[in-house]
Structures are given as C-alpha cells and as structure tokens.
Write a protein that holds these residues in place. Structure first.
Motif, PDB file in Angstrom:
ATOM      1  N   ALA A 138      -6.515  21.240  -2.879  1.00 52.17           N
ATOM      2  CA  ALA A 138      -7.592  21.439  -3.839  1.00 52.17           C
ATOM      3  C   ALA A 138      -7.084  21.433  -5.276  1.00 52.17           C
ATOM      4  CB  ALA A 138      -8.311  22.756  -3.547  1.00 52.17           C
ATOM      5  N   GLU A 139      -5.905  22.027  -5.509  1.00 55.56           N
ATOM      6  CA  GLU A 139      -5.406  22.161  -6.874  1.00 55.56           C
ATOM      7  C   GLU A 139      -4.554  20.988  -7.322  1.00 55.56           C
ATOM      8  OE1 GLU A 139      -4.445  25.555  -8.756  1.00 55.56           O
ATOM      9  OE2 GLU A 139      -5.513  26.951  -7.455  1.00 55.56           O
ATOM     10  N   LEU A 140      -3.799  20.376  -6.392  1.00 57.97           N
ATOM     11  CA  LEU A 140      -2.863  19.325  -6.772  1.00 57.97           C
ATOM     12  C   LEU A 140      -3.217  17.952  -6.221  1.00 57.97           C
ATOM     13  CD1 LEU A 140       0.529  21.241  -6.336  1.00 57.97           C
ATOM     14  CD2 LEU A 140      -0.973  21.133  -8.325  1.00 57.97           C
ATOM     15  N   GLY A 141      -4.094  17.904  -5.224  1.00 59.88           N
ATOM     16  CA  GLY A 141      -4.530  16.618  -4.685  1.00 59.88           C
ATOM     17  C   GLY A 141      -3.627  16.011  -3.645  1.00 59.88           C
ATOM     18  N   VAL A 142      -2.529  16.669  -3.304  1.00 58.96           N
ATOM     19  CA  VAL A 142      -1.587  16.127  -2.317  1.00 58.96           C
ATOM     20  C   VAL A 142      -1.078  17.259  -1.422  1.00 58.96           C
ATOM     21  CG1 VAL A 142      -0.796  14.137  -3.645  1.00 58.96           C
ATOM     22  CG2 VAL A 142       0.300  16.350  -3.987  1.00 58.96           C
ATOM     23  N   PRO A 143      -0.665  16.946  -0.187  1.00 62.29           N
ATOM     24  CA  PRO A 143      -0.112  17.971   0.708  1.00 62.29           C
ATOM     25  C   PRO A 143       1.311  18.348   0.309  1.00 62.29           C
ATOM     26  CG  PRO A 143      -0.048  15.829   1.771  1.00 62.29           C
ATOM     27  CD  PRO A 143      -0.772  15.629   0.472  1.00 62.29           C
ATOM     28  N   VAL A 144       1.805  19.410   0.912  1.00 61.94           N
ATOM     29  CA  VAL A 144       3.140  19.918   0.589  1.00 61.94           C
ATOM     30  C   VAL A 144       4.202  18.838   0.765  1.00 61.94           C
ATOM     31  CG1 VAL A 144       4.950  21.503   1.351  1.00 61.94           C
ATOM     32  CG2 VAL A 144       2.623  22.330   1.056  1.00 61.94           C
ATOM     33  N   ALA A 150       0.834  -1.201   0.000  1.00 64.99           N
ATOM     34  CA  ALA A 150       0.000   0.000   0.000  1.00 64.99           C
ATOM     35  C   ALA A 150       0.872   1.256   0.000  1.00 64.99           C
ATOM     36  CB  ALA A 150      -0.927  -0.011   1.212  1.00 64.99           C
ATOM     37  N   HIS A 151       0.536   2.194  -0.872  1.00 64.71           N
ATOM     38  CA  HIS A 151       1.322   3.419  -1.014  1.00 64.71           C
ATOM     39  C   HIS A 151       0.437   4.503  -1.609  1.00 64.71           C
ATOM     40  CE1 HIS A 151       1.468   1.355  -4.876  1.00 64.71           C
ATOM     41  NE2 HIS A 151       1.814   2.489  -5.458  1.00 64.71           N
ATOM     42  N   ARG A 152       0.933   5.740  -1.579  1.00 61.94           N
ATOM     43  CA  ARG A 152       0.213   6.887  -2.135  1.00 61.94           C
ATOM     44  C   ARG A 152       1.147   7.645  -3.065  1.00 61.94           C
ATOM     45  NH1 ARG A 152      -4.063   7.952   1.708  1.00 61.94           N
ATOM     46  NH2 ARG A 152      -3.556   7.101   3.768  1.00 61.94           N
ATOM     47  N   HIS A 153       0.697   7.890  -4.275  1.00 59.82           N
ATOM     48  CA  HIS A 153       1.471   8.694  -5.207  1.00 59.82           C
ATOM     49  C   HIS A 153       1.147  10.176  -5.025  1.00 59.82           C
ATOM     50  CE1 HIS A 153       3.182   5.398  -7.436  1.00 59.82           C
ATOM     51  NE2 HIS A 153       2.002   4.844  -7.611  1.00 59.82           N
ATOM     52  N   ALA A 154       2.032  11.016  -5.503  1.00 65.47           N
ATOM     53  CA  ALA A 154       1.823  12.458  -5.443  1.00 65.47           C
ATOM     54  C   ALA A 154       1.165  12.981  -6.711  1.00 65.47           C
ATOM     55  CB  ALA A 154       3.150  13.166  -5.223  1.00 65.47           C
ATOM     56  N   THR A 155       0.774  12.092  -7.609  1.00 61.90           N
ATOM     57  CA  THR A 155       0.219  12.486  -8.895  1.00 61.90           C
ATOM     58  C   THR A 155      -0.698  11.382  -9.396  1.00 61.90           C
ATOM     59  OG1 THR A 155       0.821  12.978 -11.197  1.00 61.90           O
ATOM     60  CG2 THR A 155       2.285  11.520  -9.992  1.00 61.90           C
ATOM     61  N   PRO A 156      -1.691  11.684 -10.224  1.00 62.88           N
ATOM     62  CA  PRO A 156      -2.450  10.595 -10.841  1.00 62.88           C
ATOM     63  C   PRO A 156      -1.530   9.669 -11.628  1.00 62.88           C
ATOM     64  CG  PRO A 156      -3.561  12.689 -11.192  1.00 62.88           C
ATOM     65  CD  PRO A 156      -2.206  13.010 -10.615  1.00 62.88           C
ATOM     66  N   ARG A 196      -6.241  14.289 -19.422  1.00 60.56           N
ATOM     67  CA  ARG A 196      -6.851  13.074 -18.889  1.00 60.56           C
ATOM     68  C   ARG A 196      -6.146  12.588 -17.626  1.00 60.56           C
ATOM     69  NH1 ARG A 196      -8.799   7.951 -22.641  1.00 60.56           N
ATOM     70  NH2 ARG A 196     -10.151   7.016 -21.057  1.00 60.56           N
ATOM     71  N   LEU A 197      -4.956  13.104 -17.358  1.00 63.21           N
ATOM     72  CA  LEU A 197      -4.229  12.755 -16.141  1.00 63.21           C
ATOM     73  C   LEU A 197      -4.153  13.927 -15.173  1.00 63.21           C
ATOM     74  CD1 LEU A 197      -1.238  10.520 -17.280  1.00 63.21           C
ATOM     75  CD2 LEU A 197      -3.324   9.838 -16.115  1.00 63.21           C
ATOM     76  N   ALA A 198      -4.986  14.920 -15.362  1.00 62.37           N
ATOM     77  CA  ALA A 198      -5.040  16.023 -14.407  1.00 62.37           C
ATOM     78  C   ALA A 198      -5.679  15.543 -13.111  1.00 62.37           C
ATOM     79  CB  ALA A 198      -5.844  17.186 -14.987  1.00 62.37           C
ATOM     80  N   VAL A 199      -5.320  16.196 -12.002  1.00 59.93           N
ATOM     81  CA  VAL A 199      -5.841  15.808 -10.691  1.00 59.93           C
ATOM     82  C   VAL A 199      -7.362  15.775 -10.691  1.00 59.93           C
ATOM     83  CG1 VAL A 199      -6.076  16.593  -8.306  1.00 59.93           C
ATOM     84  CG2 VAL A 199      -3.820  16.522  -9.368  1.00 59.93           C
ATOM     85  N   ALA A 200      -7.989  16.771 -11.313  1.00 62.80           N
ATOM     86  CA  ALA A 200      -9.451  16.855 -11.292  1.00 62.80           C
ATOM     87  C   ALA A 200     -10.116  15.792 -12.153  1.00 62.80           C
ATOM     88  CB  ALA A 200      -9.887  18.235 -11.770  1.00 62.80           C
ATOM     89  N   ALA A 201      -9.356  15.148 -13.044  1.00 63.90           N
ATOM     90  CA  ALA A 201      -9.951  14.193 -13.983  1.00 63.90           C
ATOM     91  C   ALA A 201      -9.946  12.759 -13.466  1.00 63.90           C
ATOM     92  CB  ALA A 201      -9.213  14.256 -15.321  1.00 63.90           C
ATOM     93  N   VAL A 202      -9.163  12.481 -12.431  1.00 67.74           N
ATOM     94  CA  VAL A 202      -9.008  11.102 -11.956  1.00 67.74           C
ATOM     95  C   VAL A 202      -9.514  11.007 -10.519  1.00 67.74           C
ATOM     96  CG1 VAL A 202      -7.425   9.180 -11.600  1.00 67.74           C
ATOM     97  CG2 VAL A 202      -6.984  10.818 -13.436  1.00 67.74           C
ATOM     98  N   ALA A 203     -10.545  10.200 -10.323  1.00 66.55           N
ATOM     99  CA  ALA A 203     -11.107   9.985  -8.983  1.00 66.55           C
ATOM    100  C   ALA A 203     -11.066   8.509  -8.656  1.00 66.55           C
ATOM    101  CB  ALA A 203     -12.543  10.482  -8.925  1.00 66.55           C
ATOM    102  N   GLY A 204     -10.550   8.167  -7.462  1.00 66.99           N
ATOM    103  CA  GLY A 204     -10.500   6.767  -7.051  1.00 66.99           C
ATOM    104  C   GLY A 204      -9.683   5.933  -8.014  1.00 66.99           C
ATOM    105  N   VAL A 205     -10.162   4.711  -8.305  1.00 70.24           N
ATOM    106  CA  VAL A 205      -9.533   3.813  -9.271  1.00 70.24           C
ATOM    107  C   VAL A 205     -10.495   3.597 -10.425  1.00 70.24           C
ATOM    108  CG1 VAL A 205      -8.639   1.492  -9.695  1.00 70.24           C
ATOM    109  CG2 VAL A 205      -8.170   2.630  -7.513  1.00 70.24           C
ATOM    110  N   GLN A 206     -10.010   3.801 -11.627  1.00 62.73           N
ATOM    111  CA  GLN A 206     -10.803   3.545 -12.833  1.00 62.73           C
ATOM    112  C   GLN A 206     -10.138   2.390 -13.585  1.00 62.73           C
ATOM    113  OE1 GLN A 206     -11.253   7.265 -15.024  1.00 62.73           O
ATOM    114  NE2 GLN A 206     -11.295   8.419 -13.106  1.00 62.73           N
TER     115      GLN A 206
END
Length: 272
Positions: free
Chosen positions: A195-201, A34-40, A96-106
């Motif tokens: 809000a703009e990038l989807g990840v904290p500093v 389990a991990h978290r990326h900083a980008t879609p 298509r890989l912008a933060v606002a375009a990708v929600a959850g897992v598709q």
C-alpha cells in the motif's frame, strides 16, 4: 569512476548518477523485455522517441513516460539515447514520482519535456560532476518534479522495517522475521508495504541490493565485489535479478567495450 576500458571516439557509453535517494541512467538501449521496477520510473527520449508496452494498453509511443512501480512492461528504445530516472520508493524526494502519484503508464505528461535539454547537457558534461550542467539539471528536476520539504510520514512500524532492510540488505530475512519485532503478521506487513511503496518485500530488497552494489562501484569496487557485498549469492544470481528488474542482460549495460561510468553524489536526504 571509470571502469577499465575507455569508450571509443564518437561512442555514447552508458552513464549512471546516484544520489542518496535517486538514480539516473543515460545510455543507448534497444529492445527491453518485460520487467517490473521497484519504484516509479521516468523515461525521457533524448534523440528520437520511445515505445512502452503493457498487457492493458499494447504499444504506446511518446518522448516521455511515467511508469508505475510494479507494473509489468516492455520497452522499444530503438537504440536512441534515453534517460531513465528513479526515485527510491522508500525515500520519496520528488512528489511527482511518489508511488501514489504514478498509475499505469502516462505518456508525455505535461511539463516533462522540459527535462530533455538539461539531461542532454548533463550527459554531455558527464565527466564534470561540478559542471554548470549539473546545477541546471538539479534545478530542472526540482521545477518539473517538485521536492518534499520533509519526508512524508509513514506508519512507524513500516519505518522500522525499512531501517532493518537497509541495514541488513545482504541478509535474506523472512517476512516473519521482519514483521514479528514490530507486532505485525507477515501478511499484514506485506499488505502495508504494498500500500505504501507499491512493491512486495522481495522486490524492494532487490532494489536496495542494486543500490548498495552501485554505490560500492561508484566508490571504486569491482562489480563482482560490489554484488557479493550487497547480498547477491553469485554473478549468475546478480545477472538473473538484473534482467528481472531492468529487462536487459547485465552485460548489455556493463559490457567491457562500453564501460559504465558511475558518479556518486553524496547529499542531504529530506528531513525526517
């Protein structure tokens, strides 16, 4: 640039291609914790299938997947050759890989399967940066993911903070130190970045440090030299951050017996 020991006959060594705003990894991985990326992230299985796990959806299977920035997830890639494609959250080239375009897992979004063959061909010609396969992949990415003609406008205060983070990537500047010059509180800055990038500093800074380190490797530096120059305090700090961001031990990708090839492709960023 090839690291010291060449891969053996018939091996499929990992390969990494970096653009100014994108990153493509192709290699064989198995279980990814389990991990978290900083980008879609875009995943494409090039031989076989892939499985993605989240707390909300459990295990899901497909040939392709889009995964949102900051989403905790695990992967089962079963040792198959897999392409992993990132578009920097702060330099969104592909809509298509912008933060606002990708929600959850598709899983298996329409059209993404068209990238599989160009990715296979590019990996097959990875030793030839100017090969026909490179041009075909560039065209396929544009056709499938789109491309911003101009970089999307952001709050100018966020742009100033991003410029500081990139310029001072090796420094551990606090939220307060980043927020004060642009007239924001630390909490407001964190809110705007999320809000703009989807990840904290913190995770954005890690991403920028990995980018800086890999660019240095692509230009000839050793991994240790590159990691230190990018702001990692030690090799153990780099290893811990690598597992947190990518879900695997750094040595599973950077092992001497399966040397990583890094290709750096300088290019024009989208116009401001």
């Amino acid at each position: 640039m090839h690291l010291p020991k060449p891969a053996g006959p018939g091996d499929d060594p990992p390969w990494l291609c970096l653009w100014p705003e994108r990153l493509l990894f192709i290699g064989r991985l198995r279980q990814v914790a389990a991990h978290r990326h900083a980008t879609p992230v875009l995943l494409v299985a090039l031989d076989g299938r892939l499985r993605v796990h989240t707390a909300a959806s459990g295990w899901q299977e497909g040939q392709t997947a889009l995964i949102a920035a900051g989403l905790l997830h695990a992967l089962d890639l079963a040792g198959g050759l897999t392409a992993v494609f990132y578009n920097d959250p702060h330099r969104p080239l592909h809509p298509r890989l912008a933060v606002a375009a990708v929600a959850g897992v598709q899983l298996d979004p329409p059209g993404l399967e068209a990238l599989a063959e160009p990715l296979r061909q590019r990996y097959g010609q990875r030793a030839q940066p100017a090969s026909p396969a490179a041009a075909r992949l560039d065209a396929a990415l544009l056709a499938v993911l789109g491309q911003h003609e101009r970089a999307p406008r952001r709050d100018p205060r966020i742009e100033q903070v991003l410029a500081v983070l990139e310029r001072e990537v090796s420094e551990n500047l606090s939220l307060q130190a980043l927020a004060h010059p642009v007239g924001l509180s630390a909490s407001r800055l964190q809110h705007l970045l999320l809000a703009e990038l989807g990840v904290p500093v913190r995770r954005l800074r890690l991403w920028l440090r990995f980018r800086r380190a890999l660019e240095q490797v692509g230009r000839g530096a050793s991994f240790t030299e590159a990691a230190l120059e990018a702001g990692f305090a030690s090799s153990s700090h780099f290893s811990h951050a690598f597992r947190s961001m990518f879900g695997v031990a750094a040595r599973s990708v950077l092992a001497p017996e399966r040397p990583l090839t890094v290709e750096w492709r300088p290019g024009q960023r989208p116009a401001a």
